[in-house]
Design an enzyme around this catalytic site. Structure first.
Site, short mmCIF file in Angstrom:
data_model
loop_
_atom_site.label_atom_id
_atom_site.label_comp_id
_atom_site.label_asym_id
_atom_site.label_seq_id
_atom_site.Cartn_x
_atom_site.Cartn_y
_atom_site.Cartn_z
N ASN A 1 60.98 -18.51 -10.82
CA ASN A 1 59.77 -19.21 -11.23
C ASN A 1 60.12 -20.19 -12.36
OD1 ASN A 1 57.44 -19.78 -12.87
ND2 ASN A 1 56.32 -18.22 -11.73
N HIS B 1 58.03 -22.29 -16.83
CA HIS B 1 58.20 -22.47 -18.27
C HIS B 1 59.23 -23.54 -18.63
CE1 HIS B 1 55.12 -19.69 -18.93
NE2 HIS B 1 55.72 -18.77 -18.19
N HIS C 1 53.48 -21.97 -10.39
CA HIS C 1 52.05 -21.67 -10.43
C HIS C 1 51.30 -22.91 -10.86
CE1 HIS C 1 48.82 -18.68 -12.22
NE2 HIS C 1 48.28 -19.59 -11.43
N ARG D 1 48.21 -24.13 -12.23
CA ARG D 1 47.03 -23.56 -12.88
C ARG D 1 45.90 -24.59 -12.93
NH1 ARG D 1 46.50 -19.17 -16.14
NH2 ARG D 1 48.21 -17.70 -15.99
N ARG E 1 48.52 -26.35 -17.38
CA ARG E 1 49.20 -26.20 -18.69
C ARG E 1 50.72 -26.31 -18.57
NH1 ARG E 1 48.11 -19.83 -19.78
NH2 ARG E 1 45.99 -20.50 -19.38
N HIS E 2 51.28 -26.04 -17.40
CA HIS E 2 52.72 -26.25 -17.24
C HIS E 2 53.02 -27.13 -16.03
CE1 HIS E 2 52.08 -22.53 -15.02
NE2 HIS E 2 52.09 -21.77 -16.10
N GLU F 1 52.14 -20.35 -6.37
CA GLU F 1 51.15 -19.39 -6.88
C GLU F 1 49.89 -20.16 -7.20
OE1 GLU F 1 52.80 -17.52 -10.30
OE2 GLU F 1 54.36 -16.53 -9.16
N THR G 1 49.20 -15.36 -19.54
CA THR G 1 49.90 -15.27 -18.27
C THR G 1 49.01 -14.48 -17.33
OG1 THR G 1 51.95 -14.55 -17.17
CG2 THR G 1 51.18 -13.19 -18.99
N THR G 2 49.45 -14.30 -16.07
CA THR G 2 48.62 -13.57 -15.11
C THR G 2 48.57 -12.11 -15.53
OG1 THR G 2 49.48 -15.12 -13.48
CG2 THR G 2 48.25 -13.24 -12.64
N GLU H 1 52.63 -9.01 -3.26
CA GLU H 1 53.58 -8.98 -4.39
C GLU H 1 53.01 -7.97 -5.39
OE1 GLU H 1 55.21 -12.64 -5.89
OE2 GLU H 1 55.38 -11.80 -7.90
N HIS I 1 56.86 -9.93 -12.25
CA HIS I 1 56.16 -10.12 -13.52
C HIS I 1 56.82 -9.31 -14.62
CE1 HIS I 1 53.17 -11.21 -16.46
NE2 HIS I 1 52.75 -12.11 -15.61
N GLY I 2 57.32 -10.04 -15.61
CA GLY I 2 57.86 -9.42 -16.82
C GLY I 2 59.25 -8.83 -16.66
N1 PXP Z 1 54.85 -13.20 -9.84
C1 PXP Z 1 53.61 -13.71 -10.11
C2 PXP Z 1 52.57 -13.59 -9.05
C3 PXP Z 1 53.33 -14.35 -11.33
O1 PXP Z 1 52.10 -14.83 -11.57
C4 PXP Z 1 54.37 -14.50 -12.26
C5 PXP Z 1 54.12 -15.23 -13.54
O2 PXP Z 1 53.81 -16.55 -13.27
C6 PXP Z 1 55.64 -13.99 -11.94
C7 PXP Z 1 55.84 -13.32 -10.74
C8 PXP Z 1 56.81 -14.13 -12.86
O3 PXP Z 1 56.57 -13.45 -14.04
P1 PXP Z 1 57.56 -13.68 -15.27
O4 PXP Z 1 57.45 -15.11 -15.65
O5 PXP Z 1 57.03 -12.73 -16.30
O6 PXP Z 1 58.94 -13.32 -14.79
#
Ligand code: PXP
Length: 248
Positions: free
Chosen positions: A10, A13, A46, A48, A52-53, A73, A103-104, A154, A193-194
């Site tokens: 992703n 950022h 993503h 949005r 924002r990004h 996304e 974030t989500t 996911e 995520h994370g």
């Molecule tokens: N999967 C989804 C659906 C997300 O919304 C995000 C954050 O945009 C991620 C994965 C990736 O998360 P991270 O940036 O924390 O690795």
């Protein structure tokens, strides 16, 4: 050995850093190409509501200029549906979105939002776009995703990554059970995520998870070791855990 675990990088950022100053640098499309060279199997971004990004121009360039599947996304709303139908990404992951969140923050509530989600999933599917729903590791959410006709889910790994000790193990057990349930009901299972070098192994070891989407940590690590190196190291952590089969 278990089937190859795909890594979706992703690049949101990279755009966050660019937007801090405006202009063109650093370019998310260049980062996407670099991610592919370092072993990414797909690229995710993503779009949005508040842009924002990632911007609309970024999305258009990512869909046409990168040599691997692109996963968009987006929130489940008519404006985003129109963008997706125009751009035709390989896949769309529907996520919940609140303007004020950083974030989500949680998964989509597919159980309570069936009437909102059904037409959007239907329209994306008819356009040949592979749809996934970003959900918590809850069996009821997975059943709802299947009933809605989404081929992929996911699983949100944020609570697992944020927890420590026994609580983290409990969250991992929920993810493992969810992944097994996906297999039982015929859903392809992704997760994300994370995730970090520390947390990725136990998730990568779950044999029927087919793809991980990772962003923020990789871009952060790039400051210290470079973007390609951060992705190569993540790929290595995933592959090692996958072949060892720990935690499965
Ligand atoms: N999967 C989804 C659906 C997300 O919304 C995000 C954050 O945009 C991620 C994965 C990736 O998360 P991270 O940036 O924390 O690795």
């Amino acid at each position: 050995m278990a089937e190859h675990l795909r890594l979706g990088v992703n690049i949101d950022h990279v755009a966050t850093i660019r937007n801090a100053r405006g202009g063109y640098h650093p370019d998310p499309v260049r980062a996407a190409r670099m991610a592919v060279a370092a072993g990414a199997d797909g690229i995710t971004a993503h779009l949005r509501e508040d842009r924002r990004h990632i911007s609309d121009d970024d999305m258009a360039a990512l869909v046409t200029d990168i040599p691997v599947p692109f996963n968009m996304e987006m929130a489940a709303c008519d404006d985003m549906l129109a963008v997706a139908l125009r751009l035709r990404p390989h896949a769309v992951c529907l996520v919940p979105e609140r303007r004020e969140e950083r974030t989500t923050e949680g998964g989509l509530d597919a159980v309570s939002n069936r009437s909102l989600l059904a037409p959007i999933i239907g329209a994306l599917g008819e356009a040949g776009i592979r749809v996934s729903l970003f959900v918590e590791p809850s069996l009821a959410q997975l059943d709802a995703a299947r009933d809605l006709g989404a081929p992929v889910v996911e699983i949100h790994t944020g609570a697992y990554c944020d927890a420590a000790g026994a609580a983290r193990q409990e969250e991992l057990t929920r993810i493992q059970a969810a992944a097994r349930h996906c297999q039982d009901i015929g859903l392809e299972c992704h997760a994300g995520h994370g995730l970090t070098y520390e947390t990725v192994g136990a998730v990568a070891a779950i044999p029927n998870i087919m793809e991980l989407n990772i962003g923020h940590f990789l871009v952060g690590e790039a400051i210290f070791i470079g973007f390609e190196a951060s992705i190569r190291r993540m790929r290595h952590c995933m592959d090692e855990a996958r072949s060892a089969g720990i935690g499965g």
